[in-house]
Design a protein around this motif. Sequence first.
Motif, mmCIF file in Angstrom:
data_model
loop_
_atom_site.group_PDB
_atom_site.id
_atom_site.type_symbol
_atom_site.label_atom_id
_atom_site.label_comp_id
_atom_site.label_asym_id
_atom_site.label_seq_id
_atom_site.Cartn_x
_atom_site.Cartn_y
_atom_site.Cartn_z
ATOM 1 N N PRO A 122 6.175 13.716 -2.504
ATOM 2 C CA PRO A 122 5.675 12.362 -2.218
ATOM 3 C C PRO A 122 4.528 11.949 -3.149
ATOM 4 C CG PRO A 122 4.878 13.915 -0.582
ATOM 5 C CD PRO A 122 5.836 14.678 -1.441
ATOM 6 N N LYS A 123 4.434 10.643 -3.377
ATOM 7 C CA LYS A 123 3.282 10.007 -4.007
ATOM 8 C C LYS A 123 2.631 9.127 -2.939
ATOM 9 C CE LYS A 123 5.920 9.343 -8.290
ATOM 10 N NZ LYS A 123 6.389 8.305 -9.258
ATOM 11 N N ILE A 124 1.300 9.047 -2.999
ATOM 12 C CA ILE A 124 0.609 8.209 -2.012
ATOM 13 C C ILE A 124 -0.299 7.220 -2.729
ATOM 14 C CG2 ILE A 124 0.654 10.025 -0.262
ATOM 15 C CD1 ILE A 124 -2.330 10.498 -0.851
ATOM 16 N N GLU A 125 -0.590 6.112 -2.033
ATOM 17 C CA GLU A 125 -1.552 5.151 -2.557
ATOM 18 C C GLU A 125 -2.948 5.750 -2.437
ATOM 19 O OE1 GLU A 125 -1.036 1.615 -0.333
ATOM 20 O OE2 GLU A 125 0.954 1.157 -1.178
ATOM 21 N N ALA A 126 -3.695 5.734 -3.540
ATOM 22 C CA ALA A 126 -5.007 6.373 -3.535
ATOM 23 C C ALA A 126 -5.985 5.683 -2.587
ATOM 24 C CB ALA A 126 -5.585 6.377 -4.955
ATOM 25 N N SER A 127 -5.835 4.389 -2.393
ATOM 26 C CA SER A 127 -6.797 3.642 -1.572
ATOM 27 C C SER A 127 -6.529 3.786 -0.083
ATOM 28 C CB SER A 127 -6.769 2.164 -1.965
ATOM 29 O OG SER A 127 -5.460 1.634 -1.795
ATOM 30 N N THR A 128 -5.233 3.876 0.295
ATOM 31 C CA THR A 128 -4.890 3.887 1.723
ATOM 32 C C THR A 128 -4.288 5.205 2.191
ATOM 33 O OG1 THR A 128 -2.664 3.045 1.342
ATOM 34 C CG2 THR A 128 -4.435 1.423 1.560
ATOM 35 N N GLY A 129 -3.776 6.003 1.261
ATOM 36 C CA GLY A 129 -3.098 7.233 1.648
ATOM 37 C C GLY A 129 -1.668 7.020 2.083
ATOM 38 N N LYS A 130 -1.198 5.796 2.044
ATOM 39 C CA LYS A 130 0.175 5.490 2.457
ATOM 40 C C LYS A 130 1.177 6.056 1.444
ATOM 41 C CE LYS A 130 3.261 1.597 3.370
ATOM 42 N NZ LYS A 130 3.395 0.113 3.386
ATOM 43 N N VAL A 131 2.260 6.635 1.957
ATOM 44 C CA VAL A 131 3.305 7.177 1.085
ATOM 45 C C VAL A 131 4.010 6.016 0.396
ATOM 46 C CG1 VAL A 131 5.456 8.470 0.955
ATOM 47 C CG2 VAL A 131 3.630 9.225 2.489
ATOM 48 N N SER A 132 3.983 6.017 -0.937
ATOM 49 C CA SER A 132 4.569 4.910 -1.698
ATOM 50 C C SER A 132 5.937 5.246 -2.271
ATOM 51 C CB SER A 132 3.631 4.517 -2.845
ATOM 52 O OG SER A 132 3.383 5.640 -3.693
ATOM 53 N N GLN A 133 6.166 6.510 -2.569
ATOM 54 C CA GLN A 133 7.408 6.876 -3.244
ATOM 55 C C GLN A 133 7.556 8.398 -3.234
ATOM 56 O OE1 GLN A 133 7.802 6.232 -7.571
ATOM 57 N NE2 GLN A 133 9.574 4.922 -7.159
#
Length: 748
Positions: free
Chosen positions: A509-520
């Motif tokens: 997984p990759k996550i958004e650095a600002s929110t921690g949400k899984v992006s891809q």
Amino acid sequence: MVFSLTVTGGAFMRVVYQDALAKGEHDLEVGVNVLQQILDERGQQLRSNVAILADDFGFKSAVATQDTDTLRTVLANHGDRAGADMVLLSDLSDTLLASSHHPAGSTLPFTDLLEQAQQQGAGVDVIVEAGQPYEFVLLPVRAPNLIGWVGMGFLIDEALVEEIHNLTRLDISVVAQPSGDTPFYLVSSRRDLTDRTTPIDIADDPNYLTRELALNLAGPQQTLALVQVSRESLLAAYRDLQWQLLAIVGLILLLTTAAAAWSARSMSLPLTRLSDAARRIGLGQRLETIDVSPRGETGLLAGTLLSMQADIDERERALLHRSRHDPLTDLPNRSSAQECIMALIGQGQPFSLLRLAIERFGDINDTFGYALGDRVLITLAQRLAHLPSSDFQAFRLSDDEFLLLVRNLALPAGWQDTLLNDLSEPIELDASPFRPSLTAGESHSPAHGEDPHLLLRRADIALETARRQRSAWQRYQPGQDEQHVRQLRLIRDLQEAARDSQLWMAYQPKIEASTGKVSQFEALMRWQHPSLGFIPPDEFITLAERSGNIRLLTRWMIDSVCRQLAEWRSNGQTHSVAINLSAEDVIDPQLGQHLLSVLAHYDLNVEQLSLEVTESAVMQDPALAHRCLSELRQAGLTVAIDDFGTGYSSLAQLKQLPVAALKIDKSFVMSLDTQPDDVVIVRSTIDLGHRLGLSVVAEGVETAAIAAMLREFGCDELQGYLIAKPLPGHEVAAWLDHYHPRDILGLA
């Protein structure tokens, strides 16, 4: 007295006549030997060229995969370099995969040659194809088991028989003799033949002495070589001598009877000696002098016989030199090298073999022309032949390869660098200085073997290793044979890996650095070999690229990832996945159409799939890569530059590429909290990406401290073991259920 002179003259003339014919028979024997030697030399050259092709890693891979386009290209290129007139390749069922003279899919026509190759390990014979004779070699292709048969042939044409005719002054013909039928000419150097298709009678030609050399006795049609000499040319000197003898007899008869009697006696002895000398020369014996008076006709005849003997000796020396030396550089050839190596092994003397290759020699020929390319070869040969130490002996192995045999192993340190520097001095080509680039592979006896073929092969393995590692010099290392065999096995098994479910995809997984949400998720290929165990991706991906199998893996990966996306969707989950493309994929004009068709097959949105390519892949052909990536971008697929910072793309090229994101290579990220230089690089890359309107992903994030630094620098997305290791597709849902950003990034 007249009777005595007549009898003596007749006897002498008969002896001269017989010796002339004996000389003709001797010349025919020499001619047959020369023809046989030249054919053997060509056959050895053929066998060496075919053996090199059969041992070629890429060629074996193409045969194993039956990549017909690659096979045709490799056969044509290798045939051109070897100067072959016919090349072919068949599989184990005798079906032609590629051929310069036969349609693909037809049956291998030379069954007798194939039978010989199957029994003896190699087939070398003369065959007739479309009314033309060829000297042909058929060898097995093994990887390591037998996977096919590769053959190469030289045309026995007018040029060859004319060359032998010029060397021997004999007429050379090649004839075909069908079973139970009259033979006819295929090719000949005879000037008196107007219609060579006319049947001939080999055994009854009153104008020629003839020797036969069987070239091929197997099959329904025999092929023979005829070595012939004209009786008229042989007896021309005899006829001249007839008139000379008559003049001598007439002169003696005009003198007194006593003088005639004395002359008869005085001439019979030298004539006998001359006839004996002619007979001995005809038998191949060497005479330093002939015991006759140097004056008069007998002296002239003696001088003529000795001159003829010297001409024969010189011709035989020239033929022997030609058979053991390269005609362009005059260096000893491969046969001489093998004999020299065998002699040193027999003496128990240690030595090293340096296999030297000119890099990109084909570019030299293409840029400067073959004449200037030959000048490069001749110049390098002269430099090798005139090395200051007598411990060096040079040979020429093939078009762009030389061999240097080093007898003295106690050479000063750094002598290899000195040698390559001396050999790489600039060469003037068409008023342009050209510096040849040389690569060397070294093997040593007895450490690396005590067999010429094994030592040469291991020197070649070291040479290929040097080329692969972009090194100027490599010495053979024990185990490289086994590594080579392992690579061949992996290349062979790679085609079955997908079919037998040995390959599988992992998702990180990759996550958004600002929110921690899984992006891809990034799709990563894995291979669990049934007997060799886990194969690292770097190893089998590299082998797939080198063997031409990478597009096969890419097609399998695209289908597997899309099938997984469809399965997640059926379970109520919608995700996006990034897949990695190789250099071959980036320049594949059919990739976009294939991607869209697979997405349509699984009813997926184009936004669910994105692409990652490395800088080095793009830079192999920037123009074509830019065009293909632009087509993919226009189709709705997003593209990211992977491993950014490890390649060599310029900012101008980066700006022109249709990319949406940069991935900072993990080598800069993993030590970010301990290496100040990496901090500068990463911060600058993030700033550069944002200024170009690109999002930035950092891979290799393994600690919370590094993640915090990246967030501070403004990095958009994070990927690494801190978040999760690559997961099988069926474990992604469970991981998502237990994933909490605050546990990773300390977020609320």
